[in-house]
Structures are given as structure tokens and as C-alpha cells.
Design a protein around this motif. Structure first.
Motif, PDB file in Angstrom:
ATOM      1  N   ILE A  66     -54.293  -7.295  47.178  1.00 23.92           N
ATOM      2  CA  ILE A  66     -54.341  -7.024  48.617  1.00 23.92           C
ATOM      3  C   ILE A  66     -55.168  -8.135  49.252  1.00 23.92           C
ATOM      4  O   ILE A  66     -56.266  -8.454  48.791  1.00 23.92           O
ATOM      5  N   GLU A  67     -54.600  -8.746  50.279  1.00 20.78           N
ATOM      6  CA  GLU A  67     -55.231  -9.858  50.979  1.00 20.78           C
ATOM      7  C   GLU A  67     -55.546  -9.460  52.420  1.00 20.78           C
ATOM      8  O   GLU A  67     -54.977  -8.507  52.941  1.00 20.78           O
ATOM      9  N   ALA A  68     -56.409 -10.221  53.044  1.00 27.33           N
ATOM     10  CA  ALA A  68     -56.707 -10.058  54.469  1.00 27.33           C
ATOM     11  C   ALA A  68     -57.256 -11.380  54.984  1.00 27.33           C
ATOM     12  O   ALA A  68     -57.829 -12.164  54.225  1.00 27.33           O
ATOM     13  N   SER A  69     -57.076 -11.614  56.272  1.00 25.79           N
ATOM     14  CA  SER A  69     -57.626 -12.811  56.914  1.00 25.79           C
ATOM     15  C   SER A  69     -58.435 -12.393  58.124  1.00 25.79           C
ATOM     16  O   SER A  69     -58.174 -11.361  58.731  1.00 25.79           O
ATOM     17  N   TYR A  70     -59.405 -13.223  58.482  1.00 24.40           N
ATOM     18  CA  TYR A  70     -60.206 -12.974  59.674  1.00 24.40           C
ATOM     19  C   TYR A  70     -60.518 -14.307  60.355  1.00 24.40           C
ATOM     20  O   TYR A  70     -60.660 -15.331  59.689  1.00 24.40           O
ATOM     21  N   ALA A  71     -60.582 -14.278  61.687  1.00 22.56           N
ATOM     22  CA  ALA A  71     -60.986 -15.462  62.445  1.00 22.56           C
ATOM     23  C   ALA A  71     -62.414 -15.816  62.037  1.00 22.56           C
ATOM     24  O   ALA A  71     -63.251 -14.921  61.863  1.00 22.56           O
ATOM     25  N   LEU A  72     -62.692 -17.112  61.872  1.00 21.31           N
ATOM     26  CA  LEU A  72     -63.998 -17.540  61.358  1.00 21.31           C
ATOM     27  C   LEU A  72     -65.170 -16.946  62.131  1.00 21.31           C
ATOM     28  O   LEU A  72     -66.198 -16.623  61.544  1.00 21.31           O
ATOM     29  N   TRP A  73     -65.038 -16.813  63.419  1.00 21.60           N
ATOM     30  CA  TRP A  73     -66.143 -16.309  64.224  1.00 21.60           C
ATOM     31  C   TRP A  73     -66.327 -14.796  64.091  1.00 21.60           C
ATOM     32  O   TRP A  73     -67.355 -14.256  64.496  1.00 21.60           O
ATOM     33  N   ASN A  74     -65.357 -14.086  63.506  1.00 21.95           N
ATOM     34  CA  ASN A  74     -65.394 -12.622  63.456  1.00 21.95           C
ATOM     35  C   ASN A  74     -66.212 -12.141  62.251  1.00 21.95           C
ATOM     36  O   ASN A  74     -65.682 -11.772  61.211  1.00 21.95           O
ATOM     37  N   LYS A  75     -67.515 -12.145  62.428  1.00 21.50           N
ATOM     38  CA  LYS A  75     -68.442 -11.778  61.345  1.00 21.50           C
ATOM     39  C   LYS A  75     -68.302 -10.306  60.948  1.00 21.50           C
ATOM     40  O   LYS A  75     -68.479  -9.959  59.785  1.00 21.50           O
ATOM     41  N   GLY A  76     -67.965  -9.444  61.896  1.00 24.50           N
ATOM     42  CA  GLY A  76     -67.799  -8.026  61.582  1.00 24.50           C
ATOM     43  C   GLY A  76     -66.659  -7.787  60.612  1.00 24.50           C
ATOM     44  O   GLY A  76     -66.798  -7.048  59.631  1.00 24.50           O
ATOM     45  N   SER A  77     -65.523  -8.428  60.863  1.00 23.92           N
ATOM     46  CA  SER A  77     -64.381  -8.279  59.959  1.00 23.92           C
ATOM     47  C   SER A  77     -64.693  -8.870  58.589  1.00 23.92           C
ATOM     48  O   SER A  77     -64.350  -8.288  57.563  1.00 23.92           O
ATOM     49  N   ARG A  78     -65.362 -10.018  58.583  1.00 29.21           N
ATOM     50  CA  ARG A  78     -65.743 -10.626  57.301  1.00 29.21           C
ATOM     51  C   ARG A  78     -66.609  -9.656  56.497  1.00 29.21           C
ATOM     52  O   ARG A  78     -66.392  -9.437  55.303  1.00 29.21           O
ATOM     53  N   ARG A  79     -67.560  -9.035  57.172  1.00 32.66           N
ATOM     54  CA  ARG A  79     -68.487  -8.116  56.489  1.00 32.66           C
ATOM     55  C   ARG A  79     -67.737  -6.904  55.924  1.00 32.66           C
ATOM     56  O   ARG A  79     -68.010  -6.474  54.804  1.00 32.66           O
ATOM     57  N   VAL A  80     -66.779  -6.355  56.674  1.00 34.13           N
ATOM     58  CA  VAL A  80     -65.983  -5.227  56.170  1.00 34.13           C
ATOM     59  C   VAL A  80     -65.268  -5.639  54.894  1.00 34.13           C
ATOM     60  O   VAL A  80     -65.287  -4.917  53.890  1.00 34.13           O
ATOM     61  N   LEU A  81     -64.629  -6.810  54.911  1.00 34.42           N
ATOM     62  CA  LEU A  81     -63.880  -7.271  53.747  1.00 34.42           C
ATOM     63  C   LEU A  81     -64.793  -7.511  52.542  1.00 34.42           C
ATOM     64  O   LEU A  81     -64.434  -7.197  51.406  1.00 34.42           O
ATOM     65  N   GLU A  82     -65.982  -8.027  52.788  1.00 36.75           N
ATOM     66  CA  GLU A  82     -66.941  -8.212  51.693  1.00 36.75           C
ATOM     67  C   GLU A  82     -67.385  -6.860  51.129  1.00 36.75           C
ATOM     68  O   GLU A  82     -67.481  -6.700  49.907  1.00 36.75           O
ATOM     69  N   LYS A  83     -67.636  -5.906  52.001  1.00 41.73           N
ATOM     70  CA  LYS A  83     -68.089  -4.584  51.548  1.00 41.73           C
ATOM     71  C   LYS A  83     -67.058  -3.882  50.673  1.00 41.73           C
ATOM     72  O   LYS A  83     -67.424  -3.094  49.805  1.00 41.73           O
TER      73      LYS A  83
END
Length: 190
Positions: free
Chosen positions: A133-150
Motif C-alpha cells: 500500500i502506497e501513499a503520497s503527500y505534498a512536501l509541505w503537508n507535514k500532517g499527512s507525512r506524520r500520519v503515514l509515518e505513524k
């Protein structure tokens, strides 16, 4: 084997009810798009009128019927009112799915997306037979990055031209988790 996912699918987590979207969600989706910057990290533009949201809803139902996308409303379990959306879409690669999500600005930062994303990983790996399962996030979107890391996703690629917004390219990072990685220790309780 092609899986048939029923229309009445619901996934219950501790604080969220994930269910198939309905026309009753449209006013809440429209309200979210009125917040400045809400659509900046998404490939779709904010609608000018509430009526413009009817066709995307119908399209999401068609994609469900075709077995290519399962988009779910993240709802408050007590009121059934939309908090956000989360979906999983087939890619061109066998058994690889793409995760996407958004949260109404009034509900951001409260952990609902992480909770819903964990539930979607379970759905993707256990019900859809995903191997990755993959996902992408805009570089500036730290919230989405954090969700994906969690939820255990790891960086796999930088995408300099992920999509265009107002005639400018948006840079993104792609992350992923494999079924094996998930089974070896990232599998989280919902």
C-alpha cells in the motif's frame, strides 16, 4: 479472485465509523472546501457550488462497483456526521493499492486520520489482498507525512512533478508499506 465488497461495509474504530459516502455528506464536504488552503495538497480543485459535488459522489459509487476504489467517509460514530474521507485505489500493478485521505479542518490534529488509516491498512491487506500500500503527500503537508509515518509507511521516492495546482507543479514524497512489513511488526490495533 475478485473480491466483492458490500455497499453496507462499515469499519468501526475506537472513535470513528468508516462507511460508504452518501448524499448527506455533501454539505460537510462543501463546508470543508470553504477553508482557505484546504484543497492545496489535493489534486482536485474546490467546487464553486455545492452541486458540483454530486458527480464525484456518483463516480465514487461507480468505482466501488468496478472494484477499483473504495472510498469511505470517516464519520462520528454517535452522529454519523462526516469528519473526513479516506480511500484505497488499485494501481496499475497487481495487488498494489494507493491510500488517500483528507480531514475536515475542524477535526484535524485529533488523531482521527491515523485511526482511520490503520483501519484501511487492515482492510487493504486482509480484505483486498494487497501486497503493498502506497501513499503520497505534498512536501509541505507535514500532517499527512506524520500520519503515514505513524502507520508504518517508509519513504520510497521523491516526485518533483506530482500534480499541478494553479499552473505550478507540486512536489511530493511517496511512501509505502508492504504486507510483509506490516505483518512483521507494524500491525497496529484499531
Amino acid at each position: 479472485m475478485e473480491r466483492v465488497i458490500p455497499y453496507d461495509l462499515t469499519i468501526q474504530t475506537a472513535r470513528c465509523l468508516l462507511r460508504r459516502p452518501t448524499a448527506d455528506d455533501i454539505p460537510h464536504v462543501f463546508a470543508a472546501t470553504r477553508f482557505a488552503g484546504f484543497n492545496d495538497g489535493m489534486q482536485w480543485e474546490p467546487p464553486a457550488t455545492i452541486d458540483e459535488l454530486e458527480e464525484p459522489l456518483t463516480e465514487s459509487w461507480r468505482d466501488w462497483d468496478r472494484g477499483i476504489t473504495y472510498g469511505l467517509t470517516i464519520a462520528d460514530p454517535a452522529t454519523n456526521i462526516l469528519r473526513g474521507r479516506i480511500g484505497i485505489r488499485k494501481t496499475s500493478r497487481a495487488d498494489v493499492w494507493n491510500l488517500g485521505f483528507w480531514m475536515h479542518p475542524e477535526h484535524q490534529g485529533q488523531g482521527y486520520l491515523t485511526e482511520a488509516a490503520i483501519a484501511m491498512l487492515i482492510f487493504g491487506f486482509e480484505e483486498l489482498g494487497a501486497t503493498k500500500i502506497e501513499a503520497s503527500y505534498a512536501l509541505w503537508n507535514k500532517g499527512s507525512r506524520r500520519v503515514l509515518e505513524k502507520i508504518g509507511m517508509k519513504f520510497i521516492a521523491y516526485i518533483p512533478h506530482a500534480f499541478q495546482k494553479q499552473r505550478h507543479w507540486v512536489e511530493a514524497n511517496k511512501m509505502s508499506i508492504t504486507r510483509r512489513e506490516w505483518l512483521l511488526g507494524v500491525k497496529l490495533d484499531v
